[in-house]
Design a protein around this motif. Structure first.
Motif, mmCIF file in Angstrom:
data_model
loop_
_atom_site.group_PDB
_atom_site.id
_atom_site.type_symbol
_atom_site.label_atom_id
_atom_site.label_comp_id
_atom_site.label_asym_id
_atom_site.label_seq_id
_atom_site.Cartn_x
_atom_site.Cartn_y
_atom_site.Cartn_z
ATOM 1 N N SER A 33 0.801 -1.306 0.049
ATOM 2 C CA SER A 33 -0.007 -0.094 -0.074
ATOM 3 C C SER A 33 0.968 1.140 0.024
ATOM 4 C CB SER A 33 -0.763 -0.159 1.262
ATOM 5 O OG SER A 33 -1.797 -1.104 1.200
ATOM 6 N N PRO A 34 0.365 2.398 -0.544
ATOM 7 C CA PRO A 34 1.147 3.547 -0.538
ATOM 8 C C PRO A 34 1.255 4.034 0.729
ATOM 9 C CG PRO A 34 -0.768 3.592 -2.045
ATOM 10 C CD PRO A 34 -0.781 2.456 -1.418
ATOM 11 N N CYS A 60 -8.131 -7.186 -4.097
ATOM 12 C CA CYS A 60 -7.231 -6.217 -3.084
ATOM 13 C C CYS A 60 -7.783 -4.939 -2.741
ATOM 14 C CB CYS A 60 -5.808 -6.009 -4.090
ATOM 15 S SG CYS A 60 -4.811 -7.505 -4.258
ATOM 16 N N ALA A 61 -7.337 -4.236 -1.680
ATOM 17 C CA ALA A 61 -7.749 -2.737 -1.617
ATOM 18 C C ALA A 61 -7.600 -2.038 -2.824
ATOM 19 C CB ALA A 61 -7.067 -2.335 -0.184
ATOM 20 N N GLN A 62 -8.543 -0.893 -2.766
ATOM 21 C CA GLN A 62 -8.338 -0.078 -4.060
ATOM 22 C C GLN A 62 -7.030 0.617 -4.246
ATOM 23 O OE1 GLN A 62 -11.769 2.413 -4.043
ATOM 24 N NE2 GLN A 62 -12.953 0.967 -5.160
ATOM 25 N N ASP A 63 -6.414 0.968 -3.029
ATOM 26 C CA ASP A 63 -5.219 1.804 -3.033
ATOM 27 C C ASP A 63 -3.938 0.915 -2.979
ATOM 28 O OD1 ASP A 63 -5.474 0.864 -0.411
ATOM 29 O OD2 ASP A 63 -4.707 2.772 0.493
ATOM 30 N N ASP A 64 -3.943 -0.258 -3.060
ATOM 31 C CA ASP A 64 -2.913 -1.467 -3.069
ATOM 32 C C ASP A 64 -2.321 -1.225 -4.342
ATOM 33 O OD1 ASP A 64 -3.081 -1.965 -0.670
ATOM 34 O OD2 ASP A 64 -3.862 -4.068 -1.039
ATOM 35 N N VAL A 65 -1.047 -1.362 -4.501
ATOM 36 C CA VAL A 65 -0.011 -1.105 -5.826
ATOM 37 C C VAL A 65 0.718 -2.470 -5.930
ATOM 38 C CG1 VAL A 65 1.667 0.201 -6.725
ATOM 39 C CG2 VAL A 65 0.134 1.250 -5.327
ATOM 40 N N VAL A 66 0.829 -2.806 -7.144
ATOM 41 C CA VAL A 66 1.499 -3.852 -7.574
ATOM 42 C C VAL A 66 3.056 -3.497 -8.282
ATOM 43 C CG1 VAL A 66 1.836 -6.124 -8.945
ATOM 44 C CG2 VAL A 66 -0.124 -5.805 -7.749
ATOM 45 N N TYR A 67 3.923 -3.875 -7.736
ATOM 46 C CA TYR A 67 5.116 -3.574 -8.331
ATOM 47 C C TYR A 67 5.833 -4.879 -8.904
ATOM 48 C CZ TYR A 67 5.225 0.650 -5.451
ATOM 49 O OH TYR A 67 4.833 1.898 -4.860
ATOM 50 N N ARG A 68 6.431 -4.414 -10.162
ATOM 51 C CA ARG A 68 7.028 -5.787 -10.740
ATOM 52 C C ARG A 68 8.411 -5.195 -11.662
ATOM 53 N NH1 ARG A 68 2.853 -9.325 -11.623
ATOM 54 N NH2 ARG A 68 0.697 -8.172 -11.896
ATOM 55 N N ALA A 69 9.593 -6.125 -11.522
ATOM 56 C CA ALA A 69 10.866 -6.078 -11.787
ATOM 57 C C ALA A 69 10.809 -5.680 -13.398
ATOM 58 C CB ALA A 69 11.832 -6.766 -11.414
ATOM 59 N N THR A 70 11.491 -4.801 -13.989
ATOM 60 C CA THR A 70 11.582 -4.875 -15.457
ATOM 61 C C THR A 70 12.736 -5.821 -15.867
ATOM 62 O OG1 THR A 70 13.395 -2.944 -15.125
ATOM 63 C CG2 THR A 70 10.989 -2.263 -15.507
ATOM 64 N N ASP A 71 13.199 -6.026 -17.125
ATOM 65 C CA ASP A 71 14.220 -6.792 -17.481
ATOM 66 C C ASP A 71 15.439 -6.320 -17.130
ATOM 67 O OD1 ASP A 71 12.578 -8.527 -18.805
ATOM 68 O OD2 ASP A 71 12.792 -7.538 -20.867
ATOM 69 N N GLU A 72 15.601 -5.052 -17.153
ATOM 70 C CA GLU A 72 16.899 -4.459 -16.515
ATOM 71 C C GLU A 72 16.920 -4.827 -14.931
ATOM 72 O OE1 GLU A 72 19.081 -0.147 -16.167
ATOM 73 O OE2 GLU A 72 17.347 -0.132 -17.352
#
Length: 198
Positions: A33-34, A60-72
């Protein structure tokens, strides 16, 4: 050159599900969450181009955020992993565990000839001794045997302690007999006659 703090690296590794012992990425997401410390550190990685962020799934809760790794970010995470630890040494006990159903204990696997206790006399006047049967004997055991009553005076013995009133004294007598046995000159493998006539 991109730099990351130890905390940020740990978050990146956790996102990918990797660590020094396992370098194969099995996932690529981190849900938070933020406003939390994790989110603040992940936002730094997003600004560096190592991660992206997006909307969380509907459950999930509306303010939750999903982070994902880029190829780099994946390449960066793998490059920053410490070298893997050396492989664990494969021991005899590991080999025993691989095939333990075939053996009557670890001593049997190692070929150790275990001593056994014998008992004689009636309650209140019992005596004990510790003995070891020769290899190849039908009476040889691979675990220490405490079934005191099952023995015969006609069985061939390799090492014999003296009869004693306690198990502790019987063990001490056996150890002395074993020391004498080991001090004897080595005999050819099948020279049992000389061994037992001496």
């Amino acid at each position: 050159m991109i730099e990351a703090t130890e905390k940020q690296l740990e978050l990146l590794w956790h996102t990918l599900g990797i660590h020094p012992e396992c370098r194969l990425s099995s996932r690529n997401y981190f849900l938070t969450s933020p406003g939390y410390d994790d989110a603040n550190n992940l936002d730094v990685l997003v600004a560096a181009g190592l991660m992206t962020c997006g909307k969380a799934p509907a459950f999930c809760a509306q303010d939750d955020v999903v982070y994902r790794a880029t190829d780099e970010g994946k390449r960066f995470a793998l490059d920053k992993l410490p070298p893997p630890p050396p492989p664990r040494k494969y021991t005899k006990f590991d080999a025993y565990l691989d095939e333990c159903e075939c053996y009557d204990g670890f001593a049997h696997f190692l070929g150790i000839n275990m001593p056994q206790y014998q008992q004689r006399g009636e309650w209140g006047a019992r005596e004990y001794r510790m003995v070891r049967y020769p290899r190849g004997s039908a009476y040889r055991q691979y675990r220490r045997h405490y079934d005191f009553a099952r023995w015969s005076p006609y069985e061939m013995l390799e090492v014999v302690g003296e009869w004693a009133p306690t198990l502790k004294e019987a063990k001490a007598s056996y150890k002395a007999a074993l020391k004498q046995f080991r001090a004897r000159p080595k005999l050819p493998a099948n020279d049992f006659e000389r061994l037992y006539s001496a």
